[in-house]
Design an enzyme around this catalytic site. Sequence first.
Site, PDB file in Angstrom:
ATOM      1  N   SER A 308       0.820  -1.218   0.000  1.00  0.00           N
ATOM      2  CA  SER A 308       0.000   0.000   0.000  1.00  0.00           C
ATOM      3  C   SER A 308       0.856   1.271   0.000  1.00  0.00           C
ATOM      4  CB  SER A 308      -0.938  -0.051   1.216  1.00  0.00           C
ATOM      5  OG  SER A 308      -1.885   0.978   1.181  1.00  0.00           O
ATOM      6  N   ASP A 319      10.514   5.526  -9.962  1.00  0.00           N
ATOM      7  CA  ASP A 319      10.174   6.123 -11.256  1.00  0.00           C
ATOM      8  C   ASP A 319      10.918   7.427 -11.500  1.00  0.00           C
ATOM      9  OD1 ASP A 319       8.509   4.068 -11.848  1.00  0.00           O
ATOM     10  OD2 ASP A 319       6.648   5.225 -11.827  1.00  0.00           O
ATOM     11  N   LYS A 333      -0.570  -4.308  -3.104  1.00  0.00           N
ATOM     12  CA  LYS A 333      -1.873  -3.836  -2.632  1.00  0.00           C
ATOM     13  C   LYS A 333      -1.964  -2.358  -2.993  1.00  0.00           C
ATOM     14  CE  LYS A 333      -5.311  -2.581   0.210  1.00  0.00           C
ATOM     15  NZ  LYS A 333      -5.863  -1.214   0.306  1.00  0.00           N
TER      16      LYS A 333
END
Length: 455
Positions: A308, A319, A333
């Site tokens: 999460s 990224d 998740k």
Amino acid sequence: MSDKITENKVKNHSRKTGRYSIAALFIAFAFGIALGAFKSDNVMAVVKTYDQLEVFADVLSLIETNYVDEVKPSKLVDGAINGMMRALDPHSSYMSPEMYKEMQAETDGEFGGIGIEITIKDDILTVVAPIDDTPAASAGIEAGDRIVKVDGESTFDMNLMEAVRKMRGKRGESVTITVIREGLDRPKDFTITRDIIKVTSVKSTTLPGKWGYVRLRSFSRDVGADLRKALNKFKQEGFKGLVLDLRNDPGGLLNQAVAVSEQFLKRGELIVYTRGRMPNQNLEFSAKNTSEDNSYPMVVLVNHGSASASEIVAGALQDLKRAVIVGTQTFGKGSVQTIIPLKDHAGLRLTTARYYTPSGRQINGVGIEPDIIVKQRAPEAVAEEEKKAHENQSEKEKIKAKANGEKPKAVEKAKKRPIVNLDKDYQLQRAIGVLKSWEIINGIQNRELTAARAK
């Protein structure tokens, strides 16, 4: 014969009367849906839904009038709602008033239980991560364990909230959970004594070589502010780089995931975005409260227990090329649950959107793959080495004491568990190795730049 016919007619009449009175409610419901969808091609879908609702009303009426035992309508409706939620995804659920009240205690930082974050994965109750320094962690529960029984009761028909209720209880009382684990030939029972779970979300220390180390246990309230304090302390000490440890961090609050990420990014950089069916679920979160001088080398540690909010942070920093991710694949998740209050203080936990990293990668069901995959050494292997070292040390002490005519001293146990044990943590060792390589490469580049300017 005639008595049976009369009896059947009475039953059929009462059944139809009950069926149509119940069906009337669903007609009104379906009509309301149709009004909202009348402007589109969804009308045919609504008509089909109405037909299915009529079948539902028939079934409900048949159960009420013909089932061998008398059943309360509320029990049937609750069962139907729970069935609807199970048809969606593991994270959507109906919460009775009691469950709704318990849910509100999840992110308060203190609650009673055994100290694990759970989810349903592949239709099996699964441990996302044990919380550090809790009964579950001390008992040896691991991320990825499949819980098949709680106190002897099968978990295959339990939803998440029901499982949570089973494992929570009064402090000092015990609960036995049966788990299936990769590498074990048969299910294993763990009897765990419940305790008050106090979550200290941020722990930090300076490692040898002036490397800062921060361990995030969960993304509860004020994690961002506590992290900022730790980073400021490191800066005052002149640290050279940072290890952000998100291993076995099951996540928590989205706003805290943003508050953590933005401290390592430039203002305006995208951290995470969500996409759902409703326009108000399409949100973007960018760095605003950034920190000065946040260009230091950085490694993020993750494992299967990172989920999460942890995956949001790791995905963003990966990224945007801000940090090197080290460890093993994260849990996966990455969906948004909206809590919707219902009548009688009940509630609905409904998945309304999914998280995406800045580059557009979906987290849910996929997870974050580290830049450098490093598996942690098996606990059994570490324990065996510790045992041998202890035996060797004990033998050495005995010989030394015997030579000096003294009694051997008892080996003292550590009174307090350290924040981190660099000697035993292979993944952390590799993370420090990455930071050292980073430092060496930067030194070479700076030297070449200086030489170029001198020409």
